[in-house]
Design a protein around this motif. Sequence first.
Motif, PDB file in Angstrom:
ATOM      1  N   GLU A   1       0.829  -1.207   0.000  1.00 19.40           N
ATOM      2  CA  GLU A   1       0.000   0.000   0.000  1.00 19.40           C
ATOM      3  C   GLU A   1       0.865   1.259   0.000  1.00 19.40           C
ATOM      4  O   GLU A   1       0.577   2.218  -0.730  1.00 19.40           O
ATOM      5  CB  GLU A   1      -0.932   0.003   1.212  1.00 19.40           C
ATOM      6  CG  GLU A   1      -2.032  -1.017   1.112  1.00 19.40           C
ATOM      7  CD  GLU A   1      -2.912  -1.069   2.344  1.00 19.40           C
ATOM      8  OE1 GLU A   1      -2.682  -0.300   3.313  1.00 19.40           O
ATOM      9  OE2 GLU A   1      -3.857  -1.881   2.354  1.00 19.40           O
ATOM     10  N   LEU A   2       1.909   1.262   0.807  1.00 20.34           N
ATOM     11  CA  LEU A   2       2.798   2.429   0.868  1.00 20.34           C
ATOM     12  C   LEU A   2       3.526   2.644  -0.460  1.00 20.34           C
ATOM     13  O   LEU A   2       3.699   3.777  -0.906  1.00 20.34           O
ATOM     14  CB  LEU A   2       3.797   2.279   2.018  1.00 20.34           C
ATOM     15  CG  LEU A   2       3.190   2.324   3.418  1.00 20.34           C
ATOM     16  CD1 LEU A   2       4.244   1.974   4.468  1.00 20.34           C
ATOM     17  CD2 LEU A   2       2.566   3.676   3.699  1.00 20.34           C
ATOM     18  N   MET A   3       3.940   1.550  -1.102  1.00 19.52           N
ATOM     19  CA  MET A   3       4.606   1.653  -2.400  1.00 19.52           C
ATOM     20  C   MET A   3       3.633   2.222  -3.441  1.00 19.52           C
ATOM     21  O   MET A   3       3.998   3.105  -4.225  1.00 19.52           O
ATOM     22  CB  MET A   3       5.101   0.277  -2.853  1.00 19.52           C
ATOM     23  CG  MET A   3       5.805   0.294  -4.197  1.00 19.52           C
ATOM     24  SD  MET A   3       6.362  -1.324  -4.724  1.00 19.52           S
ATOM     25  CE  MET A   3       4.829  -1.991  -5.340  1.00 19.52           C
ATOM     26  N   THR A   4       2.395   1.755  -3.436  1.00 15.63           N
ATOM     27  CA  THR A   4       1.397   2.261  -4.373  1.00 15.63           C
ATOM     28  C   THR A   4       1.140   3.738  -4.136  1.00 15.63           C
ATOM     29  O   THR A   4       1.068   4.532  -5.087  1.00 15.63           O
ATOM     30  CB  THR A   4       0.090   1.452  -4.251  1.00 15.63           C
ATOM     31  OG1 THR A   4       0.375   0.072  -4.506  1.00 15.63           O
ATOM     32  CG2 THR A   4      -0.957   1.954  -5.227  1.00 15.63           C
ATOM     33  N   ALA A   5       1.013   4.140  -2.881  1.00 11.89           N
ATOM     34  CA  ALA A   5       0.799   5.550  -2.544  1.00 11.89           C
ATOM     35  C   ALA A   5       1.977   6.401  -3.019  1.00 11.89           C
ATOM     36  O   ALA A   5       1.786   7.502  -3.543  1.00 11.89           O
ATOM     37  CB  ALA A   5       0.584   5.717  -1.041  1.00 11.89           C
TER      38      ALA A   5
ATOM     39  N   LEU B   1       1.677   6.899  -6.738  1.00 16.31           N
ATOM     40  CA  LEU B   1       0.621   7.882  -7.013  1.00 16.31           C
ATOM     41  C   LEU B   1       1.135   9.302  -6.765  1.00 16.31           C
ATOM     42  O   LEU B   1       0.922  10.199  -7.582  1.00 16.31           O
ATOM     43  CB  LEU B   1      -0.608   7.606  -6.159  1.00 16.31           C
ATOM     44  CG  LEU B   1      -1.445   6.393  -6.566  1.00 16.31           C
ATOM     45  CD1 LEU B   1      -2.426   6.020  -5.464  1.00 16.31           C
ATOM     46  CD2 LEU B   1      -2.175   6.665  -7.868  1.00 16.31           C
ATOM     47  N   ARG B   2       1.821   9.506  -5.637  1.00 16.23           N
ATOM     48  CA  ARG B   2       2.373  10.837  -5.329  1.00 16.23           C
ATOM     49  C   ARG B   2       3.377  11.268  -6.397  1.00 16.23           C
ATOM     50  O   ARG B   2       3.366  12.416  -6.829  1.00 16.23           O
ATOM     51  CB  ARG B   2       3.062  10.825  -3.964  1.00 16.23           C
ATOM     52  CG  ARG B   2       2.134  10.955  -2.815  1.00 16.23           C
ATOM     53  CD  ARG B   2       2.916  11.134  -1.497  1.00 16.23           C
ATOM     54  NE  ARG B   2       2.092  10.749  -0.388  1.00 16.23           N
ATOM     55  CZ  ARG B   2       2.130   9.568   0.227  1.00 16.23           C
ATOM     56  NH1 ARG B   2       2.988   8.648  -0.152  1.00 16.23           N
ATOM     57  NH2 ARG B   2       1.331   9.308   1.229  1.00 16.23           N
TER      58      ARG B   2
ATOM     59  N   ILE C   1      -2.545  13.487  -4.872  1.00 16.64           N
ATOM     60  CA  ILE C   1      -2.520  13.803  -3.450  1.00 16.64           C
ATOM     61  C   ILE C   1      -3.297  12.713  -2.739  1.00 16.64           C
ATOM     62  O   ILE C   1      -4.459  12.436  -3.091  1.00 16.64           O
ATOM     63  CB  ILE C   1      -3.155  15.182  -3.180  1.00 16.64           C
ATOM     64  CG1 ILE C   1      -2.343  16.270  -3.866  1.00 16.64           C
ATOM     65  CG2 ILE C   1      -3.272  15.439  -1.683  1.00 16.64           C
ATOM     66  CD1 ILE C   1      -3.026  17.619  -3.895  1.00 16.64           C
ATOM     67  N   ILE C   2      -2.667  12.081  -1.774  1.00 19.72           N
ATOM     68  CA  ILE C   2      -3.334  11.017  -1.027  1.00 19.72           C
ATOM     69  C   ILE C   2      -4.255  11.666   0.004  1.00 19.72           C
ATOM     70  O   ILE C   2      -3.808  12.395   0.881  1.00 19.72           O
ATOM     71  CB  ILE C   2      -2.317  10.092  -0.322  1.00 19.72           C
ATOM     72  CG1 ILE C   2      -1.298   9.537  -1.324  1.00 19.72           C
ATOM     73  CG2 ILE C   2      -3.034   8.979   0.437  1.00 19.72           C
ATOM     74  CD1 ILE C   2      -1.870   8.751  -2.461  1.00 19.72           C
TER      75      ILE C   2
ATOM     76  N   GLU D   1      -6.449  12.145  -5.025  1.00 18.47           N
ATOM     77  CA  GLU D   1      -6.996  13.128  -5.959  1.00 18.47           C
ATOM     78  C   GLU D   1      -5.907  13.604  -6.922  1.00 18.47           C
ATOM     79  O   GLU D   1      -4.759  13.767  -6.534  1.00 18.47           O
ATOM     80  CB  GLU D   1      -7.517  14.352  -5.209  1.00 18.47           C
ATOM     81  CG  GLU D   1      -8.735  14.100  -4.387  1.00 18.47           C
ATOM     82  CD  GLU D   1      -9.186  15.343  -3.633  1.00 18.47           C
ATOM     83  OE1 GLU D   1      -9.237  16.427  -4.252  1.00 18.47           O
ATOM     84  OE2 GLU D   1      -9.466  15.217  -2.437  1.00 18.47           O
ATOM     85  N   THR D   2      -6.327  13.804  -8.157  1.00 19.35           N
ATOM     86  CA  THR D   2      -5.495  14.477  -9.144  1.00 19.35           C
ATOM     87  C   THR D   2      -6.280  15.707  -9.585  1.00 19.35           C
ATOM     88  O   THR D   2      -7.348  15.978  -9.051  1.00 19.35           O
ATOM     89  CB  THR D   2      -5.203  13.572 -10.361  1.00 19.35           C
ATOM     90  OG1 THR D   2      -6.417  13.340 -11.072  1.00 19.35           O
ATOM     91  CG2 THR D   2      -4.577  12.248  -9.941  1.00 19.35           C
TER      92      THR D   2
END
Length: 123
Positions: free
Chosen positions: A12-16, A19-20, A25-26, A43-44
């Motif tokens: 989950e942290l790697m995916t976040a 995304l960042r 923005i998480i 959100e983008t």
Amino acid sequence: MRYTSVIGKNAELMTAAVLRKNGAIISKMNYRSRYGEIDIVAETRKYILFVEVKLRKKGSLVSAAEAVDSYKQQRILLTAKDYLSKAHLDDELTVRFDVAEVTYDTNPNGKVSYSLNYIKNAF
């Protein structure tokens, strides 16, 4: 914390982090409602992303994306509706449901390696 829980949290942290890196923005990690849980809400500029992170060991018979069956999708949809009813978001954002397939393997020394396949508009 169990070994598999640590591996799941790392996925989950790697995916976040990915995304960042791509400008998202998480908003929330592990959003829970009475309907279920969404691993990542982000959100983008254009989208509100509801991301299901699925982890599988390398060589598993069922892919991570296949594990997000119609039942799981329905739970995510209901949880997303719950989130949207409580969040104060820009009405211009489009809702998108993504799946992050994370595959892991452990080498003989016990080091875990991960690979990510990110599926936009998964359902």
